[in-house]
Write a protein that holds these residues in place. Structure first.
Motif, PDB file in Angstrom:
ATOM      1  N   THR A   1       0.849  -1.180   0.000  1.00  0.00           N
ATOM      2  CA  THR A   1       0.000   0.000   0.000  1.00  0.00           C
ATOM      3  C   THR A   1       0.885   1.231   0.000  1.00  0.00           C
ATOM      4  O   THR A   1       2.109   1.140   0.166  1.00  0.00           O
ATOM      5  N   GLU A   2       0.269   2.397  -0.171  1.00  0.00           N
ATOM      6  CA  GLU A   2       1.043   3.632  -0.209  1.00  0.00           C
ATOM      7  C   GLU A   2       1.735   3.898   1.123  1.00  0.00           C
ATOM      8  O   GLU A   2       2.834   4.443   1.178  1.00  0.00           O
ATOM      9  N   GLU A   3       1.077   3.520   2.218  1.00  0.00           N
ATOM     10  CA  GLU A   3       1.615   3.831   3.546  1.00  0.00           C
ATOM     11  C   GLU A   3       2.611   2.800   4.048  1.00  0.00           C
ATOM     12  O   GLU A   3       3.530   3.129   4.813  1.00  0.00           O
ATOM     13  N   ASP A   4       2.429   1.555   3.674  1.00  0.00           N
ATOM     14  CA  ASP A   4       3.220   0.472   4.258  1.00  0.00           C
ATOM     15  C   ASP A   4       4.124  -0.198   3.230  1.00  0.00           C
ATOM     16  O   ASP A   4       3.976  -0.016   2.024  1.00  0.00           O
ATOM     17  N   GLY A   5       5.048  -1.014   3.741  1.00  0.00           N
ATOM     18  CA  GLY A   5       5.916  -1.791   2.866  1.00  0.00           C
ATOM     19  C   GLY A   5       5.243  -3.078   2.438  1.00  0.00           C
ATOM     20  O   GLY A   5       4.019  -3.165   2.348  1.00  0.00           O
ATOM     21  N   LEU A   6       6.032  -4.094   2.197  1.00  0.00           N
ATOM     22  CA  LEU A   6       5.493  -5.384   1.787  1.00  0.00           C
ATOM     23  C   LEU A   6       4.692  -6.015   2.916  1.00  0.00           C
ATOM     24  O   LEU A   6       5.107  -6.002   4.073  1.00  0.00           O
ATOM     25  N   GLN A   7       3.550  -6.581   2.565  1.00  0.00           N
ATOM     26  CA  GLN A   7       2.700  -7.269   3.541  1.00  0.00           C
ATOM     27  C   GLN A   7       2.164  -8.553   2.924  1.00  0.00           C
ATOM     28  O   GLN A   7       1.992  -8.641   1.704  1.00  0.00           O
ATOM     29  N   LEU A   8       1.869  -9.514   3.787  1.00  0.00           N
ATOM     30  CA  LEU A   8       1.220 -10.741   3.334  1.00  0.00           C
ATOM     31  C   LEU A   8      -0.283 -10.576   3.484  1.00  0.00           C
ATOM     32  O   LEU A   8      -0.770 -10.090   4.501  1.00  0.00           O
ATOM     33  N   LEU A   9      -1.017 -10.979   2.464  1.00  0.00           N
ATOM     34  CA  LEU A   9      -2.479 -10.962   2.530  1.00  0.00           C
ATOM     35  C   LEU A   9      -2.994 -12.362   2.252  1.00  0.00           C
ATOM     36  O   LEU A   9      -2.774 -12.924   1.185  1.00  0.00           O
ATOM     37  N   GLU A  10      -3.677 -12.937   3.257  1.00  0.00           N
ATOM     38  CA  GLU A  10      -4.272 -14.261   3.115  1.00  0.00           C
ATOM     39  C   GLU A  10      -5.738 -14.116   2.718  1.00  0.00           C
ATOM     40  O   GLU A  10      -6.381 -13.104   3.014  1.00  0.00           O
ATOM     41  N   ILE A  11      -6.282 -15.139   2.083  1.00  0.00           N
ATOM     42  CA  ILE A  11      -7.660 -15.071   1.599  1.00  0.00           C
ATOM     43  C   ILE A  11      -8.650 -14.843   2.740  1.00  0.00           C
ATOM     44  O   ILE A  11      -9.680 -14.175   2.562  1.00  0.00           O
ATOM     45  N   ALA A  12      -8.338 -15.366   3.938  1.00  0.00           N
ATOM     46  CA  ALA A  12      -9.230 -15.189   5.089  1.00  0.00           C
ATOM     47  C   ALA A  12      -9.294 -13.736   5.544  1.00  0.00           C
ATOM     48  O   ALA A  12     -10.203 -13.344   6.292  1.00  0.00           O
ATOM     49  N   GLN A  13      -8.340 -12.904   5.121  1.00  0.00           N
ATOM     50  CA  GLN A  13      -8.309 -11.499   5.502  1.00  0.00           C
ATOM     51  C   GLN A  13      -8.998 -10.595   4.493  1.00  0.00           C
ATOM     52  O   GLN A  13      -9.122  -9.391   4.713  1.00  0.00           O
ATOM     53  N   VAL A  14      -9.448 -11.173   3.390  1.00  0.00           N
ATOM     54  CA  VAL A  14     -10.020 -10.374   2.302  1.00  0.00           C
ATOM     55  C   VAL A  14     -11.517 -10.194   2.502  1.00  0.00           C
ATOM     56  O   VAL A  14     -12.238 -11.178   2.728  1.00  0.00           O
ATOM     57  N   PRO A  15     -12.025  -8.948   2.423  1.00  0.00           N
ATOM     58  CA  PRO A  15     -13.482  -8.741   2.496  1.00  0.00           C
ATOM     59  C   PRO A  15     -14.190  -9.546   1.416  1.00  0.00           C
ATOM     60  O   PRO A  15     -13.690  -9.688   0.290  1.00  0.00           O
ATOM     61  N   GLY A  16     -15.345 -10.106   1.760  1.00  0.00           N
ATOM     62  CA  GLY A  16     -16.059 -11.020   0.880  1.00  0.00           C
ATOM     63  C   GLY A  16     -16.262 -10.507  -0.530  1.00  0.00           C
ATOM     64  O   GLY A  16     -16.154 -11.261  -1.503  1.00  0.00           O
ATOM     65  N   GLU A  17     -16.539  -9.192  -0.667  1.00  0.00           N
ATOM     66  CA  GLU A  17     -16.834  -8.649  -1.995  1.00  0.00           C
ATOM     67  C   GLU A  17     -15.601  -8.560  -2.892  1.00  0.00           C
ATOM     68  O   GLU A  17     -15.710  -8.306  -4.101  1.00  0.00           O
ATOM     69  N   TYR A  18     -14.406  -8.791  -2.306  1.00  0.00           N
ATOM     70  CA  TYR A  18     -13.183  -8.686  -3.094  1.00  0.00           C
ATOM     71  C   TYR A  18     -12.455 -10.027  -3.273  1.00  0.00           C
ATOM     72  O   TYR A  18     -11.350 -10.064  -3.807  1.00  0.00           O
ATOM     73  N   VAL A  19     -13.081 -11.117  -2.843  1.00  0.00           N
ATOM     74  CA  VAL A  19     -12.410 -12.417  -2.894  1.00  0.00           C
ATOM     75  C   VAL A  19     -12.069 -12.816  -4.328  1.00  0.00           C
ATOM     76  O   VAL A  19     -10.963 -13.305  -4.610  1.00  0.00           O
ATOM     77  N   GLU A  20     -12.988 -12.615  -5.255  1.00  0.00           N
ATOM     78  CA  GLU A  20     -12.725 -12.990  -6.646  1.00  0.00           C
ATOM     79  C   GLU A  20     -11.584 -12.170  -7.233  1.00  0.00           C
ATOM     80  O   GLU A  20     -10.770 -12.680  -8.000  1.00  0.00           O
ATOM     81  N   GLU A  21     -11.517 -10.897  -6.852  1.00  0.00           N
ATOM     82  CA  GLU A  21     -10.424 -10.048  -7.328  1.00  0.00           C
ATOM     83  C   GLU A  21      -9.100 -10.505  -6.728  1.00  0.00           C
ATOM     84  O   GLU A  21      -8.057 -10.478  -7.387  1.00  0.00           O
ATOM     85  N   PHE A  22      -9.151 -10.944  -5.455  1.00  0.00           N
ATOM     86  CA  PHE A  22      -7.954 -11.472  -4.797  1.00  0.00           C
ATOM     87  C   PHE A  22      -7.415 -12.689  -5.552  1.00  0.00           C
ATOM     88  O   PHE A  22      -6.206 -12.875  -5.687  1.00  0.00           O
ATOM     89  N   LYS A  23      -8.311 -13.511  -6.065  1.00  0.00           N
ATOM     90  CA  LYS A  23      -7.907 -14.721  -6.783  1.00  0.00           C
ATOM     91  C   LYS A  23      -7.336 -14.429  -8.172  1.00  0.00           C
ATOM     92  O   LYS A  23      -6.752 -15.313  -8.795  1.00  0.00           O
ATOM     93  N   SER A  24      -7.517 -13.206  -8.632  1.00  0.00           N
ATOM     94  CA  SER A  24      -7.099 -12.852  -9.981  1.00  0.00           C
ATOM     95  C   SER A  24      -5.598 -13.025 -10.180  1.00  0.00           C
ATOM     96  O   SER A  24      -4.791 -12.556  -9.381  1.00  0.00           O
ATOM     97  N   VAL A  25      -5.231 -13.699 -11.260  1.00  0.00           N
ATOM     98  CA  VAL A  25      -3.821 -13.874 -11.606  1.00  0.00           C
ATOM     99  C   VAL A  25      -3.260 -12.579 -12.205  1.00  0.00           C
ATOM    100  O   VAL A  25      -2.060 -12.330 -12.171  1.00  0.00           O
TER     101      VAL A  25
END
Length: 462
Positions: free
Chosen positions: A254-278
């Motif tokens: 993100t603009e404020e932070d450095g590298l972060q890990l994002l797991e699928i369980a942390q993704v808001p439901g409406e963005y899960v499909e976008e998270f899966k995007s290759v």
């Protein structure tokens, strides 16, 4: 904190130790403090190409330097998982995967070969869970005298009911009330076991950590060299995402932070499909992690807080939550942490019998305990394999293959129904067998190339 007080009283009465209660309390309080934080999805993006190191640009390491680096290395494996996904009882690492050798056999062989070649004593550390500890202690007796091997058990924490956030009752649910809180628990459990301090006292400086079921996770001298030369405290291996990895944790920035890990369980439901995007998220975390031990010790002394992941489950018809952490989540906690985009060959997990068929086939050859791609395979990727319910149990799977087929020229294999494979069968191109009626026994020596067969399959169709 009234609820927290009720929770601690309840779990104390149910037999959890003071240390477990204290450690769970730390995790619970971190979860509460993080509840107010929200992820602004509009600011989430995949790291730019220059923000992730490229494996092909890493320096080769001389034998002299390799010996020096290996003398300071500890190898650890996450050994808390059971083989339930393949219908097995006991630690998953005890399942035979290649030539009669188990995951653990191959890991020990890898380390032995390194030690023999460079005259070093790289120790192996296993983090067990309460599910695997007892059986693992019996299994590892056979390695006595072969390798320096140490073990510890990660924490055991109480599941919380979703309706009240209070623990389940041990009297009613027995052992179902507890769970191992994810592999992020490695850091504190490693320290509390005393093995971290022992390693530092022995002059060890570096740690390579990976899942026990990842057959591609061998010690890589170029990565070890990067960790040492750069002074980097924490190094994560990532690799390009494919359709098979859409649920895997990914690196974001993100603009404020450095590298972060994002797991699928942390993704808001409406963005899960976008998270899966290759397309949007092109890489994912292999869970192969390299750590500077001195930096880890210092971080633990000052406080290492990881993002808490709420894992929702249903246990014996009771909706519960498990508070967990991921070891990859530590990338944002270490200043100067790096990620390296590594070849896909370093991520070869075996989660189901579909994966097992790939690693047992001639797509790979075994070299000093390490599975490497067969040079005779002319295509870059691996075939996609989908085996139906008749194959998902490990024992059933073994009975259905007299020998593993030749798959060097295979692109896709789908098998549904009561199908058995004879000896010396060859599969090429796209092979789809959907046996809806009766059974099908493929004869010895059969060659199936670009075959799509459904319904009641007759031998003449092969």
């Amino acid at each position: 904190m009234k609820l927290y007080s009720e929770i601690t009283k309840s779990i104390a009465l149910q037999g959890f130790s003071e240390e477990q209660i204290e450690s769970f309390g730390t995790l619970y309080k971190a979860w509460n403090s993080q509840k107010e934080k929200s992820l602004d999805w509009s600011k989430v993006k995949s790291p730019e190409e220059g923000e992730v190191e490229r494996y092909d640009q890493l320096k080769e390491v001389s034998d002299k330097k390799a010996k020096e680096l290996l003398s300071k290395l500890v190898v650890a494996r996450l050994n808390g998982g059971l083989g339930t996904s393949m219908g097995c009882v006991g630690p998953k690492s005890a399942i035979e995967v290649r030539g009669g050798l188990s995951f653990l056999d191959l890991i020990v062989t890898q380390i032995n070969k390194l030690n023999e070649r460079y005259g070093t004593d790289v120790p192996l550390v296993l983090m067990n869970s309460f599910n695997t500890e007892q059986d693992t202690q019996k299994i590892i007796q056979k390695y006595e005298g072969e390798v320096t091997l140490r073990t510890f058990t990660q924490h055991e924490f109480p599941r919380l009911r979703r309706d009240s956030l209070l623990p389940m009752s041990r009297k009613r649910y027995g052992g179902l009330i507890s769970y191992p809180p994810g592999h992020g628990d490695f850091f504190t459990s490693f320290e509390k076991s005393g093995i971290l301090d022992l390693a530092l006292a022995e002059g060890k400086e570096y740690l390579f950590l990976a899942n026990a079921d990842n057959l591609g996770a061998s010690v890589d001298l170029r990565l070890l060299g990067l960790l040492a030369d750069s002074g980097c405290p924490y190094l994560m291996e990532v690799t390009p995402k494919t359709r098979a990895d859409v649920k895997g944790g990914t690196l974001i920035k993100t603009e404020e932070d450095g590298l972060q890990l994002l797991e699928i369980a942390q993704v808001p439901g409406e963005y899960v499909e976008e998270f899966k995007s290759v397309k949007k998220f092109r890489i994912f975390n292999t869970n192969n992690i390299w750590i500077n031990l001195k930096a880890l010790k210092e971080k633990l002394l000052t406080g290492l807080e990881l993002e808490v992941i709420v894992n929702k489950k249903t246990v014996d018809h009771v909706p519960v939550i498990q508070l967990e952490t991921a070891i990859g989540g530590a990338i944002s906690a270490f200043e100067g942490a790096k990620a390296v985009n590594v070849p896909r060959s370093r991520f070869l997990p075996v989660k189901k019998t579909d994966d097992l068929l790939l690693v047992q086939s001639n797509l790979f050859v075994l070299n000093d305990g390490v599975l490497v791609k067969n040079p005779e395979r002319q295509f870059s990727g691996l075939p996609m394999v989908r085996l139906g319910p008749y194959f998902q149990n490990y024992e059933d799977y073994q009975k259905r293959f007299e020998t593993i087929p030749d798959m060097l020229e295979l692109d896709l294999l789908t098998v549904v129904g009561d199908v058995t494979f004879g000896k010396h069968i060859t599969l090429r191109g796209n092979v789809i067998l959907v046996c809806e009626q009766g059974s099908l026994a493929l004869p010895d020596g059969a060659v199936l190339e670009n075959k799509v067969l459904t319904g009641s399959i007759k031998m003449g169709e092969l």
